[in-house]
Design an enzyme around this catalytic site. Structure first.
Site, mmCIF file in Angstrom:
data_model
loop_
_atom_site.group_PDB
_atom_site.id
_atom_site.type_symbol
_atom_site.label_atom_id
_atom_site.label_comp_id
_atom_site.label_asym_id
_atom_site.label_seq_id
_atom_site.Cartn_x
_atom_site.Cartn_y
_atom_site.Cartn_z
ATOM 1 N N ASP A 240 12.022 29.041 7.469
ATOM 2 C CA ASP A 240 10.991 28.059 7.809
ATOM 3 C C ASP A 240 9.698 28.155 6.993
ATOM 4 O OD1 ASP A 240 12.853 28.285 9.805
ATOM 5 O OD2 ASP A 240 11.424 28.721 11.407
ATOM 6 N N GLN B 9 9.108 32.160 5.901
ATOM 7 C CA GLN B 9 9.886 33.234 6.519
ATOM 8 C C GLN B 9 10.691 33.890 5.413
ATOM 9 O OE1 GLN B 9 10.755 34.029 10.355
ATOM 10 N NE2 GLN B 9 8.638 33.932 9.718
ATOM 11 N N SER C 279 8.218 32.672 12.936
ATOM 12 C CA SER C 279 7.459 31.514 12.457
ATOM 13 C C SER C 279 6.157 31.263 13.201
ATOM 14 C CB SER C 279 8.321 30.263 12.569
ATOM 15 O OG SER C 279 9.260 30.295 11.540
#
Ligand code: FRU
Length: 499
Positions: free
Chosen positions: A48, A64, A108
Site C-alpha cells: 500500500d 509498505q 499502513s
C-alpha cells in the site's frame, strides 16, 4: 521460487544488511520489467501507499515495504519524494518495526502536514507468544529534514468491541477537530469503519463510533484502507472492502477498491452517499488507494494506488527479488456528479519524442513500423464509429494485450489472455467496461511492466501489470478515421540505491 521461512519473513532491517540489499538492488536493475515512470520498491516487496501528502514543498509518499525479497514479510515504511508527482526520488527507510506495539510490522497509515511537522498515523501490528494479533494506532512525526520520531504511546488501543482487525488510520482535520478513520471488523465478522476524534494529533483520542454510510450496514468481511477527502463542496469516501462478490463485469479482482461521493457529517457519524459505491479501477491490479493530504488543489484530490492486490503474486519479478508498483498519481475531480480520474498534469512530461502520428486515419509519421516500443504514451481520439482496437505485445503466434471497443455492446474490452506470461489468472484475464456514452478517447500509459488506460478523459481507468517477453514485440492498431499519437515515454523515476 525460494521457500521463505517464517524467520526470514520476520527479518527487520539492520545497518549490517546494507551490502546485501545493495547487491540485491544491482541484480534488480537488470530486470527487463523494471519500470521507468512508476514508483517501485528499491528492493523487496511494496504494497500500500502510505502517508501520501504535500509537505515541506514536496510530495511525500511512503510505501509498505519488506526489504529482503519479493514476498510479504515484516512491514517497514520506505519514503520517496517528488516536486511534481511524476519525478520521484528515493529517500530511504522511514519506519522500521521496533516497538512492542509493532512487533509484527508497521502497517499502513496516512500523513497530515501541519506547519513544520508531518504527522504519520499508522497501525502497529503486534502479536503475542500465542500469535494472537493486536492492532494499535500509532503516531510518528517527520520534520523538515526528513527525521522521523515515533511517539512511544499508542494514540488508540485495540477496541474490545471489534475483532483483532482494526487498522489503516486516516488522520485528518475538519473544523478545528482531528479525526482518525480506521477499517475494522465487527464481531459478526463484517467490515465497518470506526471514527475517533481528538483536539490535537497528540491529544487524547476518543472513540466516537462507527461511521455509518446511509443505506448500508456493513461492507464485506473487512474494510481496509479507508480514506476520506473533500473535493470542492463534496466528500469522497474510499475504502477496500474484502469479500464483495463479482457481479457481471464488476468487482472482478480478488478484493476491490471502491468509492462513494456524498456528504460527511462527523457529529452524526454519518456519510450520506449521492449514489451507490463504484470501483476506482476496472482493471486487474489495483488496491488500497489513498488521497494525498494537500492544499495544492482545492477542488481536486490526488490519488495513488497499489498496482496489485493482497494474495496476488508476480512470479517473474518476485523471483528476482522485487514485487509490485504504485500506480501513476491521478487527479480526482467531481464533474456533473461523476468522479473523474485523470493523470496528474505533470504526466505530460513523461511524453518524449513522437514515434507515430495519424490524423483522421492518415499516417503522418511512423517510426515504429509495427514494432512495440518499450515504453509509450498512446492517445487515441475520434475512434471509429463501429469498432476500434489496439493490440500491444503481439507476436510469436500470440495475440498480446488487446484493447478493443464494440459499438453494439458499448463495451470496452481489455484482454490479457494472449500474453505469454500469465499470473493471477484465477481472477480472470479479461475485463469489460460498459461505456454509457460510447468511446471517445483513450490515453494509455505503457511502462515496462504495466499498462494504465484512462478512458474518455478519466471517466474510467483500467490498470494491468504485464510482463512481456522480447518475442512479444508487435503493436497493431485498427479503426478508420482515428487520431492516434504515440510518444516514447521517458524515465521519470530514479532507481538509485538509497536506504
Ligand atoms: C492492505 C493491507 C492493510 C495493512 C497492510 C499490511 O493491503 O492488508 O490493511 O495495513 O496491507 O501490509
Amino acid at each position: 521460487m525460494k521457500e521463505w521461512t517464517e524467520k526470514e519473513r520476520r527479518r527487520i532491517f539492520r545497518e549490517e544488511d546494507r551490502q546485501e540489499l545493495r547487491e540485491l538492488h544491482e541484480t534488480i536493475l537488470n530486470s527487463r520489467w523494471r519500470d521507468q515512470f512508476h514508483v517501485q520498491p528499491v528492493t523487496g516487496l511494496m504494497n500500500d501507499p502510505n502517508g501520501f501528502s504535500y509537505f515541506n514543498g514536496k510530495w511525500q509518499l511512503f510505501y509498505q515495504w519488506f526489504p529482503f525479497g519479493g514476498v510479504h514479510g515484516m512491514k517497514h515504511w520506505y519514503r520517496v519524494s517528488s516536486d511534481d508527482l511524476v519525478h520521484w526520488k528515493n529517500e530511504g527507510l522511514a519506519l522500521k518495526p521496533e516497538l512492542l506495539y509493532e512487533n509484527s510490522g508497521c502497517y499502513s497509515g496516512s500523513g497530515l502536514p501541519e506547519k513544520d511537522t508531518l504527522y504519520l498515523a499508522y497501525t502497529g501490528n503486534a502479536k503475542d507468544y500465542a500469535k494472537n494479533r493486536y492492532q494499535y494506532q500509532l503516531l510518528a512525526k517527520m520534520d523538515r529534514y526528513g527525521r522521523i520520531t515515533k511517539c512511544e504511546k499508542p494514540l488508540i488501543y485495540p477496541n474490545p468491541d471489534y475483532t483483532e482487525h482494526q487498522r489503516d488510520p486516516k488522520l485528518f482535520a475538519y473544523k478545528d477537530r482531528y479525526y482518525i478513520l480506521i477499517g475494522a471488523q465487527n464481531p459478526e465478522k463484517k467490515g465497518v469503519m470506526l471514527l475517533y476524534s481528538a483536539n490535537s494529533p497528540e491529544g487524547t483520542w476518543q472513540f466516537d463510533g462507527e461511521l455509518k454510510v446511509r443505506g448500508y450496514e456493513t461492507f464485506g468481511f473487512m474494510c481496509e484502507c479507508p480514506c476520506i477527502e473533500r473535493i470542492g463542496d463534496k466528500w469522497i469516501l474510499l475504502f477496500s472492502p474484502q469479500g464483495i462478490e463479482a457481479e457481471g463485469d464488476l468487482y472482478q479482482q480478488k478484493y476491490n477498491n471502491v468509492y462513494f461521493i456524498g456528504d460527511f457529517d462527523p457529529e452524526k457519524l454519518e456519510f450520506i452517499p449521492d449514489g451507490p459505491y463504484q470501483e476506482l479501477d476496472r482493471g486487474f491490479d489495483f488496491y488500497a488507494a489513498q488521497c494525498a493530504s494537500q492544499e495544492v488543489y482545492n477542488d481536486a484530490a490526488v490519488l495513488i494506488g497499489w498496482g496489485s492486490c493482497p494474495d496476488y503474486t508476480t512470479p517473474l519479478t518476485d523471483e528476482i527479488g522485487y514485487s509490485h508498483i504504485q500506480t501513476l498519481p491521478r487527479l480526482l475531480t467531481i464533474e456533473d456528479g461523476k468522479l473523474m480520474q485523470r493523470p496528474v498534469p505533470a504526466c505530460e512530461s513523461i511524453k518524449g519524442e513522437v514515434l507515430f502520428e495519424a490524423k483522421e486515419g492518415t499516417i503522418l509519421k511512423d517510426t515504429l513500423r509495427g514494432l512495440m516500443p518499450e515504453t509509450a504514451v498512446i492517445h487515441l481520439n475520434n475512434p471509429d464509429l463501429t469498432s476500434c482496437e489496439l493490440s500491444l505485445y503481439s507476436g510469436n503466434g500470440k495475440r498480446g494485450f488487446e484493447i478493443s471497443y464494440d459499438r453494439n455492446t458499448r463495451k470496452l474490452t481489455v484482454d490479457r489472455t494472449g500474453m505469454l506470461n500469465q499470473f493471477n489468472t484465477e481472477y480472470g484475464t479479461v475485463r469489460r467496461v460498459l461505456l454509457e456514452d460510447g468511446l471517445k478517447s483513450l490515453e494509455v500509459y505503457v511502462d515496462r511492466s504495466c499498462v494504465e488506460i484512462f478512458v474518455n478523459d478519466g471517466e474510467k481507468v483500467i490498470t494491468s501489470r504485464n510482463f512481456p517477453e522480447p518475442s512479444e514485440k508487435l503493436i497493431r492498431m485498427g479503426g478508420s478515421n482515428i487520431d492516434l499519437t504515440i510518444w516514447k515515454a521517458q524515465r521519470t523515476v530514479e532507481d538509485d540505491f538509497v536506504i
